[in-house]
Design a protein around this motif. Structure first.
Motif, PDB file in Angstrom:
ATOM      1  N   LYS A 130       1.844 -13.363   0.092  1.00  0.00           N
ATOM      2  CA  LYS A 130       1.829 -11.948  -0.250  1.00  0.00           C
ATOM      3  C   LYS A 130       0.956 -11.713  -1.472  1.00  0.00           C
ATOM      4  CE  LYS A 130       6.167 -12.259  -2.777  1.00  0.00           C
ATOM      5  NZ  LYS A 130       7.553 -11.842  -2.798  1.00  0.00           N
ATOM      6  N   ALA A 131       0.544 -10.470  -1.634  1.00  0.00           N
ATOM      7  CA  ALA A 131      -0.198 -10.046  -2.815  1.00  0.00           C
ATOM      8  C   ALA A 131       0.771  -9.291  -3.710  1.00  0.00           C
ATOM      9  CB  ALA A 131      -1.362  -9.142  -2.426  1.00  0.00           C
ATOM     10  N   ILE A 132       0.755  -9.624  -4.982  1.00  0.00           N
ATOM     11  CA  ILE A 132       1.594  -8.940  -5.957  1.00  0.00           C
ATOM     12  C   ILE A 132       0.670  -8.274  -6.967  1.00  0.00           C
ATOM     13  CG2 ILE A 132       3.351  -9.204  -7.740  1.00  0.00           C
ATOM     14  CD1 ILE A 132       4.253 -11.761  -6.164  1.00  0.00           C
ATOM     15  N   ASP A 154       1.294 -17.119  -3.970  1.00  0.00           N
ATOM     16  CA  ASP A 154       1.014 -15.688  -3.858  1.00  0.00           C
ATOM     17  C   ASP A 154      -0.216 -15.308  -4.667  1.00  0.00           C
ATOM     18  OD1 ASP A 154       3.269 -15.360  -2.285  1.00  0.00           O
ATOM     19  OD2 ASP A 154       4.555 -14.893  -3.993  1.00  0.00           O
ATOM     20  N   ARG A 162      -3.042  -2.652   7.515  1.00  0.00           N
ATOM     21  CA  ARG A 162      -1.961  -3.592   7.860  1.00  0.00           C
ATOM     22  C   ARG A 162      -1.359  -3.234   9.212  1.00  0.00           C
ATOM     23  NH1 ARG A 162      -0.911  -7.857   7.497  1.00  0.00           N
ATOM     24  NH2 ARG A 162       1.315  -7.688   7.457  1.00  0.00           N
ATOM     25  N   PHE A 193      -3.008 -10.613   3.710  1.00  0.00           N
ATOM     26  CA  PHE A 193      -1.671 -10.913   3.202  1.00  0.00           C
ATOM     27  C   PHE A 193      -0.612 -10.412   4.170  1.00  0.00           C
ATOM     28  CE2 PHE A 193      -4.528 -10.093  -0.384  1.00  0.00           C
ATOM     29  CZ  PHE A 193      -4.514 -11.356  -0.967  1.00  0.00           C
ATOM     30  N   ASP A 194       0.528 -11.088   4.169  1.00  0.00           N
ATOM     31  CA  ASP A 194       1.665 -10.647   4.974  1.00  0.00           C
ATOM     32  C   ASP A 194       2.242  -9.350   4.420  1.00  0.00           C
ATOM     33  OD1 ASP A 194       1.469 -12.947   6.589  1.00  0.00           O
ATOM     34  OD2 ASP A 194       2.655 -14.094   5.147  1.00  0.00           O
ATOM     35  N   SER A 195       2.196  -9.218   3.101  1.00  0.00           N
ATOM     36  CA  SER A 195       2.676  -8.000   2.456  1.00  0.00           C
ATOM     37  C   SER A 195       1.958  -7.814   1.122  1.00  0.00           C
ATOM     38  CB  SER A 195       4.197  -8.056   2.230  1.00  0.00           C
ATOM     39  OG  SER A 195       4.516  -9.069   1.305  1.00  0.00           O
ATOM     40  N   VAL A 196       1.977  -6.583   0.646  1.00  0.00           N
ATOM     41  CA  VAL A 196       1.403  -6.245  -0.661  1.00  0.00           C
ATOM     42  C   VAL A 196       2.487  -5.520  -1.442  1.00  0.00           C
ATOM     43  CG1 VAL A 196      -0.387  -4.945  -1.892  1.00  0.00           C
ATOM     44  CG2 VAL A 196      -0.929  -6.038   0.305  1.00  0.00           C
ATOM     45  N   GLU A 197       2.839  -6.069  -2.601  1.00  0.00           N
ATOM     46  CA  GLU A 197       3.837  -5.453  -3.467  1.00  0.00           C
ATOM     47  C   GLU A 197       3.139  -4.902  -4.700  1.00  0.00           C
ATOM     48  OE1 GLU A 197       6.918  -8.220  -4.517  1.00  0.00           O
ATOM     49  OE2 GLU A 197       7.301  -8.739  -2.426  1.00  0.00           O
TER      50      GLU A 197
END
Length: 121
Positions: free
Chosen positions: A2-4, A33, A60, A107-111
């Motif tokens: 993931k991206a933080i 990450d 996404r 990325f699977d997710s971006v927070e």
């Protein structure tokens, strides 16, 4: 992975990198990450505008697209989407395939994290 994206005071990034380096030296695992930091919430929000965040969300959902296809899908002007995508690529949140024709979020997710601290007046 993931991206933080977060707001950290100046110097915090260096301290985090030093801690990661020490962990690697001692054989401890280090988070894989991707981290993107800004010194203030104002800077974060100027770089990751609502329009750019919307592009990330749409990309996404849709999967890999050309910039033209993305612009058409969301009903925005191509040149504005192109500029926003270039900024997202610069920050490492969007990537191009080797042929350069399509873009994607790697990325699977971006927070996106930031804390609003109280200030004494």
């Amino acid at each position: 992975m993931k991206a933080i994206v977060e707001v950290l005071p100046k110097g915090s990034l260096l301290n985090g990198l030093l801690k990661s380096a020490r962990n690697l030296d001692t054989g401890k695992s280090v988070s894989g990450d991707y981290r993107l930091t800004f010194e203030s919430s104002k800077l974060l929000l100027s770089e990751l505008t609502a329009a750019r965040i919307a592009l990330l969300e749409e990309l996404r959902i849709a999967g890999p697209l050309s910039v033209y296809g993305l612009a058409k899908r969301i009903g925005r002007n191509y040149s504005n989407v192109h500029s926003d995508v270039a900024k997202l690529i610069e920050h490492g949140l969007v990537a191009r395939f080797e042929d350069g024709k399509k873009i994607y979020v790697p990325f699977d997710s971006v927070e996106i994290r930031f804390t609003l601290n109280a200030t004494n007046y």
